[in-house]
Design a protein around this motif. Structure first.
Motif, PDB file in Angstrom:
ATOM      1  N   ALA A 189     -13.588  -3.322 -12.851  1.00  0.00           N
ATOM      2  CA  ALA A 189     -14.127  -4.395 -13.690  1.00  0.00           C
ATOM      3  C   ALA A 189     -15.394  -3.974 -14.432  1.00  0.00           C
ATOM      4  CB  ALA A 189     -14.407  -5.633 -12.839  1.00  0.00           C
ATOM      5  N   LYS A 190     -16.063  -2.923 -13.952  1.00  0.00           N
ATOM      6  CA  LYS A 190     -17.261  -2.436 -14.642  1.00  0.00           C
ATOM      7  C   LYS A 190     -16.912  -1.825 -16.005  1.00  0.00           C
ATOM      8  CE  LYS A 190     -19.998  -1.403 -10.499  1.00  0.00           C
ATOM      9  NZ  LYS A 190     -20.512  -0.310  -9.626  1.00  0.00           N
ATOM     10  N   SER A 191     -15.648  -1.375 -16.148  1.00  0.00           N
ATOM     11  CA  SER A 191     -15.233  -0.692 -17.373  1.00  0.00           C
ATOM     12  C   SER A 191     -14.434  -1.557 -18.326  1.00  0.00           C
ATOM     13  CB  SER A 191     -14.389   0.546 -17.021  1.00  0.00           C
ATOM     14  OG  SER A 191     -15.138   1.477 -16.294  1.00  0.00           O
ATOM     15  N   ASP A 192     -13.910  -2.702 -17.835  1.00  0.00           N
ATOM     16  CA  ASP A 192     -13.026  -3.498 -18.691  1.00  0.00           C
ATOM     17  C   ASP A 192     -12.951  -4.931 -18.186  1.00  0.00           C
ATOM     18  OD1 ASP A 192     -11.241  -4.154 -20.677  1.00  0.00           O
ATOM     19  OD2 ASP A 192      -9.583  -2.971 -19.905  1.00  0.00           O
ATOM     20  N   SER A 193     -12.598  -5.832 -19.092  1.00  0.00           N
ATOM     21  CA  SER A 193     -12.428  -7.243 -18.710  1.00  0.00           C
ATOM     22  C   SER A 193     -11.049  -7.494 -18.092  1.00  0.00           C
ATOM     23  CB  SER A 193     -12.612  -8.143 -19.932  1.00  0.00           C
ATOM     24  OG  SER A 193     -11.651  -7.810 -20.929  1.00  0.00           O
ATOM     25  N   MET A 194     -10.144  -6.532 -18.257  1.00  0.00           N
ATOM     26  CA  MET A 194      -8.807  -6.631 -17.658  1.00  0.00           C
ATOM     27  C   MET A 194      -8.571  -5.400 -16.787  1.00  0.00           C
ATOM     28  SD  MET A 194      -7.671  -9.444 -19.124  1.00  0.00           S
ATOM     29  CE  MET A 194      -5.887  -9.480 -18.950  1.00  0.00           C
TER      30      MET A 194
ATOM     31  N   LEU B  73       0.831  -1.203   0.000  1.00  0.00           N
ATOM     32  CA  LEU B  73       0.000   0.000   0.000  1.00  0.00           C
ATOM     33  C   LEU B  73       0.867   1.256   0.000  1.00  0.00           C
ATOM     34  CD1 LEU B  73      -2.563  -1.208   2.670  1.00  0.00           C
ATOM     35  CD2 LEU B  73      -3.078  -0.863   0.255  1.00  0.00           C
ATOM     36  N   PRO B  74       0.417   2.339  -0.633  1.00  0.00           N
ATOM     37  CA  PRO B  74      -0.761   2.433  -1.503  1.00  0.00           C
ATOM     38  C   PRO B  74      -0.433   1.977  -2.925  1.00  0.00           C
ATOM     39  CG  PRO B  74       0.265   4.581  -1.302  1.00  0.00           C
ATOM     40  CD  PRO B  74       1.086   3.648  -0.459  1.00  0.00           C
ATOM     41  N   PHE B  75      -1.461   1.579  -3.660  1.00  0.00           N
ATOM     42  CA  PHE B  75      -1.285   1.228  -5.068  1.00  0.00           C
ATOM     43  C   PHE B  75      -2.546   1.621  -5.837  1.00  0.00           C
ATOM     44  CE2 PHE B  75      -2.369  -2.617  -2.639  1.00  0.00           C
ATOM     45  CZ  PHE B  75      -3.597  -2.945  -3.181  1.00  0.00           C
ATOM     46  N   VAL B  76      -2.451   1.551  -7.156  1.00  0.00           N
ATOM     47  CA  VAL B  76      -3.542   1.996  -8.028  1.00  0.00           C
ATOM     48  C   VAL B  76      -4.182   0.782  -8.697  1.00  0.00           C
ATOM     49  CG1 VAL B  76      -4.125   3.358 -10.083  1.00  0.00           C
ATOM     50  CG2 VAL B  76      -2.385   4.196  -8.479  1.00  0.00           C
ATOM     51  N   ILE B  77      -5.519   0.770  -8.736  1.00  0.00           N
ATOM     52  CA  ILE B  77      -6.270  -0.239  -9.496  1.00  0.00           C
ATOM     53  C   ILE B  77      -7.131   0.516 -10.503  1.00  0.00           C
ATOM     54  CG2 ILE B  77      -8.040  -2.045  -9.420  1.00  0.00           C
ATOM     55  CD1 ILE B  77      -7.078  -2.824  -6.670  1.00  0.00           C
ATOM     56  N   LYS B  78      -7.005   0.128 -11.790  1.00  0.00           N
ATOM     57  CA  LYS B  78      -7.770   0.830 -12.822  1.00  0.00           C
ATOM     58  C   LYS B  78      -8.045  -0.105 -13.988  1.00  0.00           C
ATOM     59  CE  LYS B  78      -3.481   2.863 -14.667  1.00  0.00           C
ATOM     60  NZ  LYS B  78      -2.741   4.131 -14.882  1.00  0.00           N
ATOM     61  N   PRO B  79      -9.038   0.235 -14.813  1.00  0.00           N
ATOM     62  CA  PRO B  79      -9.274  -0.567 -16.021  1.00  0.00           C
ATOM     63  C   PRO B  79      -8.045  -0.500 -16.922  1.00  0.00           C
ATOM     64  CG  PRO B  79     -11.080   0.980 -15.621  1.00  0.00           C
ATOM     65  CD  PRO B  79      -9.979   1.363 -14.696  1.00  0.00           C
ATOM     66  N   ASN B  80      -7.731  -1.604 -17.583  1.00  0.00           N
ATOM     67  CA  ASN B  80      -6.565  -1.604 -18.476  1.00  0.00           C
ATOM     68  C   ASN B  80      -6.803  -0.735 -19.705  1.00  0.00           C
ATOM     69  OD1 ASN B  80      -3.954  -2.499 -19.383  1.00  0.00           O
ATOM     70  ND2 ASN B  80      -5.010  -3.824 -20.846  1.00  0.00           N
ATOM     71  N   GLN B  81      -8.053  -0.683 -20.179  1.00  0.00           N
ATOM     72  CA  GLN B  81      -8.355   0.115 -21.373  1.00  0.00           C
ATOM     73  C   GLN B  81      -9.509   1.067 -21.072  1.00  0.00           C
ATOM     74  OE1 GLN B  81      -8.087  -1.638 -25.310  1.00  0.00           O
ATOM     75  NE2 GLN B  81      -7.740  -3.647 -24.420  1.00  0.00           N
ATOM     76  N   GLU B  82      -9.156   2.216 -20.561  1.00  0.00           N
ATOM     77  CA  GLU B  82     -10.145   3.257 -20.275  1.00  0.00           C
ATOM     78  C   GLU B  82      -9.409   4.560 -20.125  1.00  0.00           C
ATOM     79  OE1 GLU B  82     -12.969   4.658 -20.715  1.00  0.00           O
ATOM     80  OE2 GLU B  82     -14.157   3.158 -19.630  1.00  0.00           O
TER      81      GLU B  82
ATOM     82  N   THR C 222      -9.258   8.641 -16.293  1.00  0.00           N
ATOM     83  CA  THR C 222      -9.211   8.068 -14.936  1.00  0.00           C
ATOM     84  C   THR C 222     -10.544   7.443 -14.519  1.00  0.00           C
ATOM     85  OG1 THR C 222      -9.738  10.187 -13.824  1.00  0.00           O
ATOM     86  CG2 THR C 222      -7.403   9.678 -14.151  1.00  0.00           C
ATOM     87  N   LEU C 223     -11.404   7.105 -15.480  1.00  0.00           N
ATOM     88  CA  LEU C 223     -12.664   6.436 -15.146  1.00  0.00           C
ATOM     89  C   LEU C 223     -12.362   5.061 -14.563  1.00  0.00           C
ATOM     90  CD1 LEU C 223     -14.692   7.404 -18.335  1.00  0.00           C
ATOM     91  CD2 LEU C 223     -15.113   8.230 -16.020  1.00  0.00           C
ATOM     92  N   GLY C 224     -13.020   4.729 -13.463  1.00  0.00           N
ATOM     93  CA  GLY C 224     -12.835   3.428 -12.833  1.00  0.00           C
ATOM     94  C   GLY C 224     -11.559   3.285 -12.036  1.00  0.00           C
ATOM     95  N   LEU C 225     -10.821   4.373 -11.847  1.00  0.00           N
ATOM     96  CA  LEU C 225      -9.534   4.316 -11.138  1.00  0.00           C
ATOM     97  C   LEU C 225      -9.712   4.524  -9.639  1.00  0.00           C
ATOM     98  CD1 LEU C 225      -6.175   5.911 -12.186  1.00  0.00           C
ATOM     99  CD2 LEU C 225      -7.118   6.480  -9.946  1.00  0.00           C
ATOM    100  N   SER C 226      -8.966   3.740  -8.860  1.00  0.00           N
ATOM    101  CA  SER C 226      -8.944   3.906  -7.400  1.00  0.00           C
ATOM    102  C   SER C 226      -7.512   3.915  -6.898  1.00  0.00           C
ATOM    103  CB  SER C 226      -9.673   2.745  -6.700  1.00  0.00           C
ATOM    104  OG  SER C 226     -10.995   2.624  -7.135  1.00  0.00           O
ATOM    105  N   ILE C 227      -7.216   4.804  -5.972  1.00  0.00           N
ATOM    106  CA  ILE C 227      -5.949   4.735  -5.241  1.00  0.00           C
ATOM    107  C   ILE C 227      -6.251   4.020  -3.934  1.00  0.00           C
ATOM    108  CG2 ILE C 227      -4.097   6.029  -4.128  1.00  0.00           C
ATOM    109  CD1 ILE C 227      -4.555   8.255  -6.174  1.00  0.00           C
ATOM    110  N   VAL C 228      -5.737   2.803  -3.795  1.00  0.00           N
ATOM    111  CA  VAL C 228      -6.052   1.960  -2.642  1.00  0.00           C
ATOM    112  C   VAL C 228      -5.053   2.229  -1.520  1.00  0.00           C
ATOM    113  CG1 VAL C 228      -6.347  -0.404  -1.826  1.00  0.00           C
ATOM    114  CG2 VAL C 228      -7.012   0.195  -4.166  1.00  0.00           C
ATOM    115  N   LYS C 229      -5.568   2.729  -0.411  1.00  0.00           N
ATOM    116  CA  LYS C 229      -4.716   3.056   0.744  1.00  0.00           C
ATOM    117  C   LYS C 229      -4.952   2.114   1.918  1.00  0.00           C
ATOM    118  CE  LYS C 229      -4.732   7.939  -0.571  1.00  0.00           C
ATOM    119  NZ  LYS C 229      -5.151   9.315  -0.198  1.00  0.00           N
TER     120      LYS C 229
END
Length: 314
Positions: A168-173, A136-145, A148-155
């Motif tokens: 996952a709502k925005s991409d399969s990866m 921590l912290p790290f970023v989780i985001k759609p691979n193809q979007e 910054t839609l669907g992006l989270s900074i996980v703390k």
């Protein structure tokens, strides 16, 4: 010239694309072109098939616009267009693939992993893998979007699952990468293929914690400092890295390359935008203004470069 402008689209960036399209249409009309505007979606392909124009200006963002699909259709129809082709568009849209190319060619990237999220029953396993692989912290985001839609900074570890679900709502990866603390900058690139040059570096100071959707597109959401207040050596490196990234992906006419300057004063490349926003609050026009190019002149320059590249191919 007779120029069609494709804008709008069906991606999560539709509203941004509508604003981009309106700006492009007005600029082209101001320069004397005959413009055919098309608020594009896949069910309007018939309008594209019937086009009788000299050039298409793509003002789409995200899926079915920035990912190479519309470029492939235009290639088959032998209609020239402004901007990057199929391969460059697809590679730039695929953050994991483009990061591999950058890393293999000496550009600094954040440590990252990509995970397939098509099967929700695997989310528990993915969550455990992320916990093992990242601190921590790290970023989780759609691979193809984009945007910054669907992006989270996980703390906090308890937020990993919700970040996976949102991406996952925005991409399969999904892409998970180290969070790099530092200054956010971006470098516009444009020019004839093989002779591209970087425009002034822009530093972005978001009003929110990071450069999110609201910071990008709401008036007053962020401050753009042009040119960025970085030393000459770092400015040169940022510009060189931006042009290198543009050329590695085989981009065409223009792109915008995003970086974080980390605490060691190193530029960490984030991504290349092959169809960067051209709204009134967008970054590329701000940088162009610094070298004396008005918005209308910038759009006209893209048209001229597209013609030059077409002539070189012939």
């Amino acid at each position: 010239m007779k120029i069609a402008v494709l804008y709008g689209g069906t991606s999560g960036e539709r509203e941004v694309s509508l604003s981009t399209g309106k700006g492009i249409i007005k600029a082209l009309e101001n320069k004397g072109h005959i413009v055919t505007p098309i608020d594009f979606s896949p069910d309007k392909i018939e309008e594209v098939l019937k086009l009788k124009v000299d050039l298409v200006f793509i003002g789409l963002h995200g899926r079915f616009g920035e990912d190479g699909k519309i470029q492939g259709l235009l290639d088959m129809l032998e209609i020239p267009y402004v901007g990057s082709g199929v391969l460059a568009s697809a590679l730039a849209m695929d953050k994991a693939k483009s990061k591999q190319i950058f890393s293999l060619n000496g550009l600094h990237t954040a440590k990252s992993e990509v995970y397939d999220v098509t099967d929700e029953t695997r989310f528990d396993r993915i969550e455990k893998e992320i916990k093992r692989a990242f601190k921590l912290p790290f970023v989780i985001k759609p691979n193809q979007e984009g945007s910054t839609l669907g992006l989270s900074i996980v703390k906090n570890e308890k937020d990993i699952r919700s970040a996976i679900v949102m991406a996952a709502k925005s991409d399969s990866m999904i892409l998970v990468e180290d969070y790099v603390k530092g200054r956010e900058v971006t470098v516009p690139v444009m020019g004839i293929k093989g002779e591209e040059q970087a425009l002034p570096v822009i530093e972005i100071i978001p009003k929110n914690d990071y450069y999110d959707f609201d910071s990008k597109y709401k008036p007053g959401g962020s401050e753009h400092i042009v040119p960025a207040k970085v030393d000459e050596k770092l400015t040169t490196q940022l510009k060189e890295d931006a042009v290198t990234a543009h050329q590695l992906l085989d981009c065409d006419v223009y792109s915008r390359v995003d970086f974080i300057i980390n605490e060691e004063n190193e530029p960490i490349i984030l991504e290349v935008n092959t169809l960067p926003g051209m709204t009134p609050t967008s970054l590329f026009p701000d940088s162009a203004q610094e070298i004396g190019l008005s918005y209308d002149d910038l759009i006209e320059k893209f048209v001229e470069l597209s013609q030059s590249n077409k002539e070189k191919k012939v």
